[in-house]
Design a protein around this motif. Structure first.
Motif, PDB file in Angstrom:
ATOM      1  N   CYS A  87       0.920  -1.127  -0.038  1.00  0.00           N
ATOM      2  CA  CYS A  87       0.035   0.084   0.022  1.00  0.00           C
ATOM      3  C   CYS A  87       1.017   1.376   0.019  1.00  0.00           C
ATOM      4  N   TYR A  88       0.661   2.108  -0.964  1.00  0.00           N
ATOM      5  CA  TYR A  88       1.393   3.362  -0.938  1.00  0.00           C
ATOM      6  C   TYR A  88       1.118   4.203   0.165  1.00  0.00           C
ATOM      7  N   SER A  89       2.072   4.749   0.889  1.00  0.00           N
ATOM      8  CA  SER A  89       1.713   5.866   1.909  1.00  0.00           C
ATOM      9  C   SER A  89       2.348   7.114   1.453  1.00  0.00           C
ATOM     10  N   PRO A 107       3.518 -11.601  15.301  1.00  0.00           N
ATOM     11  CA  PRO A 107       4.055 -10.812  16.170  1.00  0.00           C
ATOM     12  C   PRO A 107       4.606  -9.611  15.756  1.00  0.00           C
ATOM     13  N   TYR A 108       4.479  -9.261  14.325  1.00  0.00           N
ATOM     14  CA  TYR A 108       5.224  -8.120  13.604  1.00  0.00           C
ATOM     15  C   TYR A 108       4.378  -7.137  13.256  1.00  0.00           C
ATOM     16  N   LEU A 109       2.828  -7.465  13.318  1.00  0.00           N
ATOM     17  CA  LEU A 109       1.902  -6.543  13.160  1.00  0.00           C
ATOM     18  C   LEU A 109       1.784  -5.217  13.818  1.00  0.00           C
ATOM     19  N   ASP A 110       1.483  -4.239  13.416  1.00  0.00           N
ATOM     20  CA  ASP A 110       1.215  -2.769  14.140  1.00  0.00           C
ATOM     21  C   ASP A 110      -0.324  -2.748  14.552  1.00  0.00           C
ATOM     22  N   ASP A 111      -0.860  -1.791  15.062  1.00  0.00           N
ATOM     23  CA  ASP A 111      -2.241  -1.524  15.654  1.00  0.00           C
ATOM     24  C   ASP A 111      -3.054  -1.551  14.160  1.00  0.00           C
ATOM     25  N   TYR A 112      -2.623  -1.562  13.306  1.00  0.00           N
ATOM     26  CA  TYR A 112      -3.429  -1.240  12.013  1.00  0.00           C
ATOM     27  C   TYR A 112      -3.281  -2.393  10.984  1.00  0.00           C
ATOM     28  N   GLY A 113      -2.619  -3.494  11.667  1.00  0.00           N
ATOM     29  CA  GLY A 113      -2.810  -4.481  10.570  1.00  0.00           C
ATOM     30  C   GLY A 113      -1.656  -4.679   9.439  1.00  0.00           C
ATOM     31  N   TYR A 114      -0.619  -3.835   9.718  1.00  0.00           N
ATOM     32  CA  TYR A 114       0.485  -3.976   8.778  1.00  0.00           C
ATOM     33  C   TYR A 114       1.674  -4.385   9.234  1.00  0.00           C
ATOM     34  N   LEU A 115       2.524  -4.758   8.435  1.00  0.00           N
ATOM     35  CA  LEU A 115       3.821  -5.389   8.915  1.00  0.00           C
ATOM     36  C   LEU A 115       4.711  -4.323   9.417  1.00  0.00           C
ATOM     37  N   ASN A 116       5.271  -4.582  10.740  1.00  0.00           N
ATOM     38  CA  ASN A 116       6.385  -3.640  11.006  1.00  0.00           C
ATOM     39  C   ASN A 116       7.801  -3.979  10.653  1.00  0.00           C
ATOM     40  N   SER A 117       8.289  -3.337   9.770  1.00  0.00           N
ATOM     41  CA  SER A 117       9.706  -3.832   9.313  1.00  0.00           C
ATOM     42  C   SER A 117      10.813  -3.688  10.523  1.00  0.00           C
TER      43      SER A 117
END
Length: 331
Positions: A87-89, A107-117
């Protein structure tokens, strides 16, 4: 000691510039072995990001533009991207949305359902402690890779987790890698490799050793400042695409310096077309100093070639030593 320019260049490249062929073989084998070890780690850890069935070497070592010493080896650790959406930011930043929440992604999701690198990098860092001959692993300063040191090798591995993003036709369009802030940015080492291969073929295989010589100059030249290796390489590749085929490596040196003289004063787009310009943040004072130095080197190199053509190898070698530190002396 060498008495001709050609012998001097051969000695100089073999001892100071080009990587040793046996070391290259060992380094490639160590890289492949490390990937197998990481795959074994992933197979026994349900929370380790699922891996694809391949990895991507990248960086100057992969492109054969690395100069001595061999201090780092880069690789994209390609993860399974099934069930994710890019998804483009904004700017050059992307998010990676998780459509299928699996054990290895939770374990790597943020609060919005995106992967945190950054979370993925930290997992990779902690897991690497189980690799044989492990000495140290740390997040690279720019936050895009894990730097792994092994006690058995003098070089380190820069390991970058990457997710392949499809083009809608079953092919990979590009890869998303960490951007240093928990989000993602685009890259594609295949495009870099295609560019360098095409340009090198255009110059009958003489461009890669030429680039290594100019990189050596950039690292060890008499008067700083230096510029980034990839930035320098890109300027040379872009400029040499419009130059006649060089007849020898040393004959291309004045042309390479002439290209650098003007290119460093202008913008340098990402050759992959995926990121910001490579010269972003480069101060004008640095540009001018590099340009002026390159102009002087082009003149000296031209004189060196002229002296050699006149049979005066002593003067030519003396001139080349003004360009390249540690160039073998005459006699």
């Amino acid at each position: 000691m060498p008495y001709t320019v050609d012998v001097s260049f051969s000695t100089f490249r073999a001892n100071m510039v080009d990587l040793d062929s046996e070391e290259v073989k060992k380094a490639r084998a160590s890289r492949d072995y490390l990937v197998e070890q990481i795959k074994a780690l992933a197979a026994h850890d349900d929370t380790f990001p699922r891996l694809a069935n391949y990895y991507k070497p990248f960086g100057s070592f992969a492109r054969s533009t690395k100069v001595r010493p061999l201090d780092d080896i880069d690789l994209l650790l390609v993860c399974n991207a099934k069930g994710t959406t890019a998804c483009y930011s904004s700017g050059y930043t992307y998010w990676l949305r998780v459509d299928e929440v699996t054990q290895d992604r939770k374990p790597y999701l943020d609060d919005y359902g995106y992967l945190n690198s950054t979370k993925i990098l930290n997992k990779l860092k902690s897991s690497l402690a189980s690799v044989g001959n492990y000495r140290k692993a740390e997040i690279k300063r720019n936050g895009v890779a894990v730097v792994l040191s092994l006690s058995s090798y003098p070089w380190v591995f820069d390991i970058v987790p990457a997710f392949p993003i499809g083009d809608g036709q079953g092919n990979t369009d590009y890869f998303l890698i960490p951007n240093g802030a928990g989000e993602w940015q685009r890259t594609d080492p295949r495009r870099d490799q295609e560019l360098v291969t095409a340009a090198n073929q255009q110059h009958s295989g003489r461009l890669l050793p030429l680039i290594r010589l100019i990189k050596y100059w950039n690292s060890y030249r008499w008067s700083p400042p230096t510029i980034s290796s990839y930035y320098l390489e890109t300027m040379l590749l872009t400029g040499m695409r419009y130059s006649p085929a060089i007849t020898s490596v040393k004959a291309g040196i004045p042309e390479a310096f002439s290209i650098l003289t003007s290119a460093v004063l202008t913008s340098c787009p990402d050759p992959k077309g995926l990121g910001e310009n490579l010269d972003v943040g480069l101060e004008w004072d640095t540009r001018q100093k590099v340009s002026q130095s390159a102009r002087e080197m082009a003149s000296i190199a031209t004189n060196a070639l002229y002296s050699e053509n006149q049979g005066d190898h002593k003067t030519a070698i003396s001139a080349w030593s003004q360009v390249f530190p540690n160039f073998p002396a005459y006699g």
